[in-house]
Design an enzyme around this catalytic site. Sequence first.
Site, PDB file in Angstrom:
ATOM      1  N   SER A 145       0.845  -1.205   0.000  1.00  0.00           N
ATOM      2  CA  SER A 145       0.000   0.000   0.000  1.00  0.00           C
ATOM      3  C   SER A 145       0.879   1.253   0.000  1.00  0.00           C
ATOM      4  O   SER A 145       2.078   1.171   0.286  1.00  0.00           O
ATOM      5  CB  SER A 145      -0.839  -0.029   1.280  1.00  0.00           C
ATOM      6  N   TYR A 158      -3.756  -0.265   9.774  1.00  0.00           N
ATOM      7  CA  TYR A 158      -3.515  -0.603   8.365  1.00  0.00           C
ATOM      8  C   TYR A 158      -2.076  -0.260   7.972  1.00  0.00           C
ATOM      9  O   TYR A 158      -1.382  -1.059   7.334  1.00  0.00           O
ATOM     10  CB  TYR A 158      -4.527   0.172   7.517  1.00  0.00           C
TER      11      TYR A 158
HETATM   12  P1  NAP Z   1     -11.754  -4.997  -1.371  1.00  0.00           P
HETATM   13  O1  NAP Z   1     -12.486  -4.451  -2.550  1.00  0.00           O
HETATM   14  O2  NAP Z   1     -12.246  -4.679  -0.020  1.00  0.00           O
HETATM   15  O3  NAP Z   1     -11.496  -6.575  -1.510  1.00  0.00           O
HETATM   16  C1  NAP Z   1     -10.810  -7.269  -0.505  1.00  0.00           C
HETATM   17  C2  NAP Z   1     -11.070  -8.735  -0.645  1.00  0.00           C
HETATM   18  O4  NAP Z   1     -10.451  -9.429   0.451  1.00  0.00           O
HETATM   19  C3  NAP Z   1     -12.556  -9.079  -0.591  1.00  0.00           C
HETATM   20  O5  NAP Z   1     -12.826 -10.050  -1.577  1.00  0.00           O
HETATM   21  C4  NAP Z   1     -12.705  -9.633   0.818  1.00  0.00           C
HETATM   22  O6  NAP Z   1     -13.729 -10.554   0.975  1.00  0.00           O
HETATM   23  C5  NAP Z   1     -11.371 -10.357   0.981  1.00  0.00           C
HETATM   24  N1  NAP Z   1     -11.092 -10.694   2.373  1.00  0.00           N
HETATM   25  C6  NAP Z   1     -11.093  -9.867   3.441  1.00  0.00           C
HETATM   26  N2  NAP Z   1     -10.790 -10.556   4.565  1.00  0.00           N
HETATM   27  C7  NAP Z   1     -10.585 -11.847   4.184  1.00  0.00           C
HETATM   28  C8  NAP Z   1     -10.255 -13.046   4.875  1.00  0.00           C
HETATM   29  N3  NAP Z   1     -10.050 -13.058   6.186  1.00  0.00           N
HETATM   30  N4  NAP Z   1     -10.143 -14.201   4.172  1.00  0.00           N
HETATM   31  C9  NAP Z   1     -10.358 -14.205   2.831  1.00  0.00           C
HETATM   32  N5  NAP Z   1     -10.678 -13.109   2.118  1.00  0.00           N
HETATM   33  C10 NAP Z   1     -10.798 -11.940   2.785  1.00  0.00           C
HETATM   34  O7  NAP Z   1     -10.272  -4.483  -1.453  1.00  0.00           O
HETATM   35  P2  NAP Z   1      -9.383  -4.021  -2.679  1.00  0.00           P
HETATM   36  O8  NAP Z   1      -9.436  -2.547  -2.716  1.00  0.00           O
HETATM   37  O9  NAP Z   1      -9.624  -4.815  -3.904  1.00  0.00           O
HETATM   38  O10 NAP Z   1      -7.968  -4.393  -2.034  1.00  0.00           O
HETATM   39  C11 NAP Z   1      -7.274  -5.592  -2.245  1.00  0.00           C
HETATM   40  C12 NAP Z   1      -5.941  -5.486  -1.554  1.00  0.00           C
HETATM   41  O11 NAP Z   1      -5.259  -4.328  -2.027  1.00  0.00           O
HETATM   42  C13 NAP Z   1      -6.049  -5.299  -0.044  1.00  0.00           C
HETATM   43  O12 NAP Z   1      -4.979  -5.968   0.584  1.00  0.00           O
HETATM   44  C14 NAP Z   1      -5.919  -3.796   0.133  1.00  0.00           C
HETATM   45  O13 NAP Z   1      -5.464  -3.450   1.402  1.00  0.00           O
HETATM   46  C15 NAP Z   1      -4.908  -3.486  -0.931  1.00  0.00           C
HETATM   47  N6  NAP Z   1      -4.900  -2.107  -1.399  1.00  0.00           N
HETATM   48  C16 NAP Z   1      -6.016  -1.484  -1.842  1.00  0.00           C
HETATM   49  C17 NAP Z   1      -5.925  -0.188  -2.321  1.00  0.00           C
HETATM   50  C18 NAP Z   1      -7.089   0.584  -2.846  1.00  0.00           C
HETATM   51  O14 NAP Z   1      -6.946   1.787  -3.052  1.00  0.00           O
HETATM   52  N7  NAP Z   1      -8.227  -0.016  -3.108  1.00  0.00           N
HETATM   53  C19 NAP Z   1      -4.690   0.431  -2.363  1.00  0.00           C
HETATM   54  C20 NAP Z   1      -3.567  -0.240  -1.862  1.00  0.00           C
HETATM   55  C21 NAP Z   1      -3.682  -1.509  -1.400  1.00  0.00           C
HETATM   56  P3  NAP Z   1     -15.269 -10.158   1.259  1.00  0.00           P
HETATM   57  O15 NAP Z   1     -15.971 -10.675   0.072  1.00  0.00           O
HETATM   58  O16 NAP Z   1     -15.578 -10.843   2.518  1.00  0.00           O
HETATM   59  O17 NAP Z   1     -15.355  -8.670   1.399  1.00  0.00           O
HETATM   60  C1  GCO Z   2      -7.083   5.187   3.078  1.00  0.00           C
HETATM   61  C2  GCO Z   2      -7.098   4.225   1.936  1.00  0.00           C
HETATM   62  C3  GCO Z   2      -5.726   3.670   1.630  1.00  0.00           C
HETATM   63  C4  GCO Z   2      -5.762   2.826   0.372  1.00  0.00           C
HETATM   64  C5  GCO Z   2      -4.479   2.239  -0.095  1.00  0.00           C
HETATM   65  C6  GCO Z   2      -3.479   3.259  -0.459  1.00  0.00           C
HETATM   66  O1  GCO Z   2      -8.012   5.202   3.848  1.00  0.00           O
HETATM   67  O2  GCO Z   2      -6.113   5.973   3.127  1.00  0.00           O
HETATM   68  O3  GCO Z   2      -8.046   3.221   2.089  1.00  0.00           O
HETATM   69  O4  GCO Z   2      -5.079   3.190   2.714  1.00  0.00           O
HETATM   70  O5  GCO Z   2      -6.732   1.853   0.410  1.00  0.00           O
HETATM   71  O6  GCO Z   2      -3.991   1.213   0.697  1.00  0.00           O
HETATM   72  O7  GCO Z   2      -2.408   2.666  -1.096  1.00  0.00           O
END
Ligand code: NAP
Ligand code: GCO
Length: 265
Positions: A145, A158
């Site tokens: 992240s 986080y």
């Molecule tokens: P999301 O839309 O919330 O999807 C997360 C997925 O993880 C969902 O399918 C969720 O399942 C699953 N999950 C959560 N807890 C779990 C568990 N204990 N066992 C199995 N599955 C589980 O998130 P996303 O934005 O696609 O993010 C994916 C990854 O990228 C995460 O690690 C997040 O922190 C990281 N990330 C996101 C962003 C961003 O801007 N979106 C940026 C940087 C990093 P459910 O169906 O139960 O919800």
């Molecule tokens: C927040 C966001 C972030 C992003 C992501 C950034 O509340 O600042 O959710 O943490 O999801 O991980 O890279």
Amino acid sequence: MKNPFSLEGKVALVTGASYGIGFAIAKAFANAGATIVFNDIKQEFVDKGLTAYEAEGIKARGYVCDVTDENAVNEYIAKVEKEVGVVDILVNNAGIIKRIPMCEMSAAEFRQVIDVDLNAPFIMSKAVIPSMIKKGGGKIINICSMMSELGRETVSAYAAAKGGLKMLTKNIASEYGEYNIQCNGIGPGYIATPQTAPLRERQADGSRHPFDSFIIAKTPAARWGDPEDLAGPAVFLASEASNFVNGHILYVDGGILAYIGKQPQ
Ligand code: NAP
Ligand code: GCO
């Protein structure tokens, strides 16, 4: 000449990949030739995921598994090895966030985030590494992240987890590199998924959420990322093209980490 980005013949397991970033990465892997395995916590999400993959013409295998549960993970990996094959590529994507000011956050809430975002990648990686070693190598990609590098209000757990995940990535690379295992991270910028939906909600008067405008101003690309923006970097880190890249975090952030911010007008 063989395509160095081909994933033909590889088994790729992406955690929490029914939708969002995990789904986009799995789709890209399938298009590069890999067999896709994914999991989610509940059968209903797995079913939704299976329908979404089918709509893309992808025959994915979906399992119910909570990645924080070590016994469930070990059973899951044993099943996958028996029914599909040894996992060649693992993406630790499943993650949660709780946006709560630190002094208002309970220790139980803090632990829950650490459990899913940091302990689970440890549990999952440990479950696949022995077979990767026996097979002669493998790829692990941890989804980090911006918060692996930066802090901000309300995301202490986080940021602690994602900072820890960056170091777990470097440690897996250090400990298992000699077995031809490459462990790298992808650090997505702000990506439009359900996780960030509350930060992009339109205001009652139809204007942008202030956080939405803040992110656009902080990002040289001047937009939120799409899950598909992570596809190419993920295929690179999963393929032979990155065989000598290890312990690296590839930030895919539209330039956020390079930018000091807009100068005052
Ligand atoms: P999301 O839309 O919330 O999807 C997360 C997925 O993880 C969902 O399918 C969720 O399942 C699953 N999950 C959560 N807890 C779990 C568990 N204990 N066992 C199995 N599955 C589980 O998130 P996303 O934005 O696609 O993010 C994916 C990854 O990228 C995460 O690690 C997040 O922190 C990281 N990330 C996101 C962003 C961003 O801007 N979106 C940026 C940087 C990093 P459910 O169906 O139960 O919800
Ligand atoms: C927040 C966001 C972030 C992003 C992501 C950034 O509340 O600042 O959710 O943490 O999801 O991980 O890279």
